[in-house]
Every structure is written in C-alpha cells, then in structure tokens.
Design an enzyme around this catalytic site. Sequence first.
Site, short mmCIF file in Angstrom:
data_model
loop_
_atom_site.label_atom_id
_atom_site.label_comp_id
_atom_site.label_asym_id
_atom_site.label_seq_id
_atom_site.Cartn_x
_atom_site.Cartn_y
_atom_site.Cartn_z
N GLY A 1 124.48 75.55 -1.94
CA GLY A 1 124.66 75.64 -3.49
C GLY A 1 124.66 73.98 -3.92
O GLY A 1 123.96 73.26 -3.63
N CYS A 2 125.75 73.96 -4.80
CA CYS A 2 125.88 72.68 -5.57
C CYS A 2 125.95 71.55 -4.69
O CYS A 2 126.85 71.24 -3.78
CB CYS A 2 127.06 72.72 -6.51
SG CYS A 2 127.63 71.13 -7.03
N PHE A 3 125.11 70.51 -4.89
CA PHE A 3 124.94 69.30 -3.62
C PHE A 3 126.36 68.26 -4.06
O PHE A 3 126.57 67.57 -3.26
CB PHE A 3 123.86 68.56 -3.75
CG PHE A 3 123.14 68.17 -5.03
CD1 PHE A 3 123.81 67.97 -6.12
CD2 PHE A 3 121.89 68.07 -5.05
CE1 PHE A 3 123.31 67.34 -7.19
CE2 PHE A 3 120.95 67.51 -6.33
CZ PHE A 3 121.85 67.41 -7.39
#
Length: 196
Positions: free
Chosen positions: A35-37
């Site tokens: 998901g969101c890095f």
Amino acid sequence: MRRLLTLLAAAFALLGVSASAAATLKSETAVFAGGCFWCMEHDMGGIPGVLKVESGYTGGHVKNPTYRDVTSEKSGHYESVRVTYDPAKLDYGFLLYRYWKLVDPTDDGGQFCDRGPSYRPALFVTPAQRPIAEKSRDEAAKRLKTGTMKTEILPLQTFYPAEEYHRDYAKRHSLDYTLYRTGCGRDARLRQVWGG
C-alpha cells in the site's frame, strides 16, 4: 570489540571509504509492496538492524516511472519500499514476519483507503529469497483472523526510487502523516486481520 570497530573505521577512512559505504558492503536488500509507501517506509525503518528504507516503484513495464505514471494504473508498477539491512543483526525471515503485520494480505484490490493495482501488497524476491518468502506466506496465512491470503510473490525487478518529495514523508510531515494514517483506517484494519 569497541577497539576493533575503531580500527576498522580508521582503516576504511584511510582507504577513502565512509562508514555508511562500509556498512553497505555487508548489507542485503528486500523489496516489499504494502500500500502507501509512506507507511511502509515509516514502519520498516523502525526495525533494529534496518539501515535504510527507500520509497519507490517496481513490478511494472515503464522505465523510470513517476508517481503520476504509477497511480494512473498504466505502468504496472506497485508503490513499494526497498529495505537495506544488516544480515548480522537481522535476517530476511524476520523482515517477512514484520511485513505481514504491516499489511492486509487478504486485500488484493489495494490497501486500506488506497485502492487500485499500484497499492496491492506483494513480495518482490530473488530466487534465493523465494523459498523463505513462500514458507513465511504459508505461516502468515495460518495466523490470519479473517479472510484468506491473496498476497503475491513476484520476481524482483528494477526498483526505481520515488521522487524526493515522497522520501521520508512521515519524518518531514509528521502531523499530516498521522492524520492520513488514522483517517485511512490502517491500524484499525490491521487489528481486525491479525488480532491484538
């Protein structure tokens, strides 16, 4: 031991090798999508033995992708992180154990409030890492409190670092990051998936 480390540092200095470069000589890397890095970079960076975590893109067909390329869903890339670690302090199996606790491996449509192919969880592995990753995935599947394992294990490809404004986002914008993470429901969903 301290004297030995001092002597090694002096030897590297004489050779013109910095301490960080010397550390890199004995490091290994692992690449994860979750998901969101920003969240992955933040969470993986806090593990003892991790030397560096870089946000970036991998798994697709576009060379030198931009954030816009990746989120357009046309590049095939995943938001991901490259973790550089000291194998004398930490092994790949432990990184995998931590990774599973940071993602919802039952969701192959994205992660938390971030939806779409670029936000899917995945492990990007070398041939040597594959059997360790497969065993870890099987063990993690048994610990799930809800759903079934859907996270893929894919061959490691070129890792492209993200643009500068994405790097160390949680450190540089801690309030914005905290609001994003809470609003996205990441931690609440992780408790549902893994318990606790």
